[in-house]
Design an enzyme around this catalytic site. Sequence first.
Site, PDB file in Angstrom:
ATOM      1  N   ASP A 197       0.825  -1.284  -0.063  1.00  0.00           N
ATOM      2  CA  ASP A 197       0.028   0.129   0.033  1.00  0.00           C
ATOM      3  C   ASP A 197       0.944   1.430  -0.115  1.00  0.00           C
ATOM      4  O   ASP A 197       1.961   1.271   0.470  1.00  0.00           O
ATOM      5  CB  ASP A 197      -0.968  -0.042   1.043  1.00  0.00           C
ATOM      6  CG  ASP A 197      -0.250  -0.116   2.513  1.00  0.00           C
ATOM      7  OD1 ASP A 197       0.661  -0.702   2.598  1.00  0.00           O
ATOM      8  OD2 ASP A 197      -0.809   0.687   3.447  1.00  0.00           O
ATOM      9  N   GLU A 248       0.040  -0.965   5.937  1.00  0.00           N
ATOM     10  CA  GLU A 248       1.152  -0.403   6.782  1.00  0.00           C
ATOM     11  C   GLU A 248       0.880   1.148   6.711  1.00  0.00           C
ATOM     12  O   GLU A 248       1.270   1.791   8.018  1.00  0.00           O
ATOM     13  CB  GLU A 248       2.424  -0.749   6.100  1.00  0.00           C
ATOM     14  CG  GLU A 248       3.606  -0.572   7.138  1.00  0.00           C
ATOM     15  CD  GLU A 248       4.217   0.897   7.094  1.00  0.00           C
ATOM     16  OE1 GLU A 248       5.086   1.233   8.057  1.00  0.00           O
ATOM     17  OE2 GLU A 248       4.013   1.809   6.249  1.00  0.00           O
TER      18      GLU A 248
END
Length: 386
Positions: free
Chosen positions: A75, A140
């Site tokens: 991400d 994250e």
Amino acid sequence: MTPDTLALTEQLVSQASVTPDDGGCQALLIQHLEPLGFVSETIDSGPDDFRVHNLWALRPARSGAKTLVFAGHTDVVPTGPLDQWQSPPFVPTHRDGHLYGRGTSDMKTSLAAFVVATREFLAAQPQSRLGIGFLLTSDEEGPAKDGTVVVCRMLQARAQAVDYCIVGEPTSVERTGDMIKNGRRGTMGGKLTVKGVQGHIAYPHLAKNPIHLAAPALAELTGVVWDQGNAFFPPTTWQISNIHGGTGASNVIPGTVVVDFNFRFSTESTPESLQSRLTEVLDRHGLDYDIAWTVGGLPFLTPPGVLVDAVRSAILAETGLETQLSTTGGTSDGRFIAQICPQVVELGPPNATIHKLNECVALADIEPLKNIYRRVLENLEAQARA
């Protein structure tokens, strides 16, 4: 320079994967890993409106050898204003010796380098004893509640050995390999509510102003020396981030004031010791208060040893640099992995443009990063055979 690492980086950058969306990145990486003998598991977690995709892929160790895990995230943070990008953020673009696009530094170049380094290593040593794993998440950059921590709990429940871990966070400053993180500070937040008595500002004797009551205690807390740090960590710090008080009217003494604060702490302190010392100050000032604590992560440290030495040696051989060990910066998913893995190091490209508009990585940094990862594998394989 062979095009493999660059080409895979560009493919990953092309996938719009803003947290918690993976954008198909993990499926792409699985296509590269499974032909190398990896068995892949997809672990989805979180509510339907914030579904997180996690990947655990393993090529098991042989003959009782150790296992190295490459960890990271697919991400990326939001792009920000599109009209302020010089080229579209999810269209990888070459300009002035750099590759531009969201995630180029944080951390899709590292992911591509992980995979290509592993492929090159296994091509040269197909009978490698070393176990190799990949632990990837799409959570994250977000709350980090359904990502790496979920996979770590699963691995712990299975008693899966994880001996070494390299997290691909962008740790370098000027050149790839000039700095690595061999630990991170812990983080603990608090929301302090100091209670008073609301009243008319013209009649202060009929009210109790919580801002006035709290101010001396807050001033004292700003001067506390929480610890001295140590050879690897700077001293623990305490910072106020927000103060909320008042009704919005200029003639009303508020009934409460809310103070948000944060500790970044070394291994010389614990959440319990810091909480105790802070509340002692508040109690001594006679405040009526509540505190809600949030421990975002415990500090971790990997002192020089097998993994740090393998990484240092790889960087020196590839770049000629004597890397600097550091524990500065924010948190990373290394804080979760350190709970199940005794040796964790973070190593990635320079971080000057991460989370910024026009994020980029120097083309000259890409291949050395892959080579460093491959050399680490070679060093650990030699250790396994020693």
